[in-house]
Design a protein around this motif. Structure first.
Motif, PDB file in Angstrom:
ATOM      1  N   ALA A   7      -6.551  -6.399 -69.798  1.00 49.28           N
ATOM      2  CA  ALA A   7      -7.403  -7.320 -69.014  1.00 49.28           C
ATOM      3  C   ALA A   7      -7.524  -7.149 -67.589  1.00 49.28           C
ATOM      4  O   ALA A   7      -6.516  -6.529 -66.763  1.00 49.28           O
ATOM      5  CB  ALA A   7      -6.422  -8.390 -69.206  1.00 49.28           C
ATOM      6  N   LYS A  12     -10.266 -11.105 -65.518  1.00 47.65           N
ATOM      7  CA  LYS A  12      -9.700 -11.390 -66.998  1.00 47.65           C
ATOM      8  C   LYS A  12     -10.228 -10.947 -68.162  1.00 47.65           C
ATOM      9  O   LYS A  12      -9.983 -11.007 -69.274  1.00 47.65           O
ATOM     10  CB  LYS A  12      -9.268 -12.755 -67.063  1.00 47.65           C
ATOM     11  CG  LYS A  12      -8.433 -13.612 -66.096  1.00 47.65           C
ATOM     12  CD  LYS A  12      -8.381 -15.115 -66.111  1.00 47.65           C
ATOM     13  CE  LYS A  12      -7.630 -15.561 -65.007  1.00 47.65           C
ATOM     14  NZ  LYS A  12      -7.929 -17.230 -65.066  1.00 47.65           N
ATOM     15  N   ILE A  41      -2.023 -11.961 -63.577  1.00 54.22           N
ATOM     16  CA  ILE A  41      -3.076 -12.833 -64.187  1.00 54.22           C
ATOM     17  C   ILE A  41      -2.711 -14.308 -64.237  1.00 54.22           C
ATOM     18  O   ILE A  41      -2.014 -14.647 -64.900  1.00 54.22           O
ATOM     19  CB  ILE A  41      -3.630 -12.271 -65.201  1.00 54.22           C
ATOM     20  CG1 ILE A  41      -4.239 -10.683 -64.844  1.00 54.22           C
ATOM     21  CG2 ILE A  41      -4.943 -13.104 -65.648  1.00 54.22           C
ATOM     22  CD1 ILE A  41      -4.624  -9.936 -66.186  1.00 54.22           C
ATOM     23  N   GLU A  48      -7.633 -18.707 -73.203  1.00 50.14           N
ATOM     24  CA  GLU A  48      -7.837 -17.358 -72.427  1.00 50.14           C
ATOM     25  C   GLU A  48      -6.371 -16.495 -72.769  1.00 50.14           C
ATOM     26  O   GLU A  48      -6.539 -15.172 -72.600  1.00 50.14           O
ATOM     27  CB  GLU A  48      -7.676 -17.726 -71.114  1.00 50.14           C
ATOM     28  CG  GLU A  48      -7.810 -16.888 -70.073  1.00 50.14           C
ATOM     29  CD  GLU A  48      -7.878 -17.687 -68.504  1.00 50.14           C
ATOM     30  OE1 GLU A  48      -9.058 -17.900 -68.117  1.00 50.14           O
ATOM     31  OE2 GLU A  48      -6.786 -17.776 -67.822  1.00 50.14           O
ATOM     32  N   ILE A  52      -6.158 -12.553 -74.321  1.00 51.90           N
ATOM     33  CA  ILE A  52      -5.624 -11.452 -73.818  1.00 51.90           C
ATOM     34  C   ILE A  52      -4.481 -10.899 -74.919  1.00 51.90           C
ATOM     35  O   ILE A  52      -4.206  -9.721 -75.061  1.00 51.90           O
ATOM     36  CB  ILE A  52      -4.874 -11.902 -72.427  1.00 51.90           C
ATOM     37  CG1 ILE A  52      -6.130 -12.020 -71.375  1.00 51.90           C
ATOM     38  CG2 ILE A  52      -3.897 -10.605 -71.776  1.00 51.90           C
ATOM     39  CD1 ILE A  52      -5.858 -12.530 -70.239  1.00 51.90           C
TER      40      ILE A  52
END
Length: 146
Positions: A7, A12, A41, A48, A52
């Motif tokens: 990522a 991202k 991050i 989200e 990831i």
């Protein structure tokens, strides 16, 4: 050739790169940010986080924290400092347990800070409390080299 999926610490976005022992240059395909500029991050929502965790195939080190938590605030610079040492070896995520409680619940977080290591979507280790920098670096080394 084997690939890694990481990522981008800036936007991202997920990036696929050939797996190497060392990289001289690595640029995000979306934002053109430097992928070697590794930093934590900040995760804004569960979708989200799931994107990831389910796609990245390098270790993901997650700091579960909250704004009101003194030890979390003390540990934050250590987390950021250590992240810089592992570009393209691990992604480092910050999950605010007050903003995304469903992610914290999914991992059974009972106290903060709690640091969880995930590989291929599966938890492989965790530590609780604000670790000193040297101890945290040794733990991250163990995760990356296992």
């Amino acid at each position: 050739m084997e690939n890694i999926i990481v990522a981008c610490p800036h936007c991202k976005s997920l990036n696929k790169l050939p797996k190497k022992n060392e990289y001289k240059k690595a640029v995000c395909g979306v934002c053109k940010g430097n992928l070697l500029d590794n930093k934590p991050i900040k995760i804004d929502n569960e979708a989200e986080f799931n994107k990831i965790i389910s796609n990245v195939n390098i270790p993901v080190i997650i700091d579960f924290w909250a704004v009101w938590c003194g030890p979390c605030q003390m540990f934050a610079p250590t987390f950021e400092s250590i992240a810089k040492n592992y570009p393209l070896k691990a992604n480092f995520l910050k999950v605010n347990t007050e903003e995304i409680p469903q992610v914290a619940a999914k991992f059974g977080i009972r106290s903060i800070p709690t640091i969880v290591a995930v590989k291929d979507g599966v938890e492989i280790d965790r530590v609780m409390g604000a670790l000193p920098e040297m101890q945290f670096a040794m733990w991250v080394d163990k995760i990356i080299n296992s």
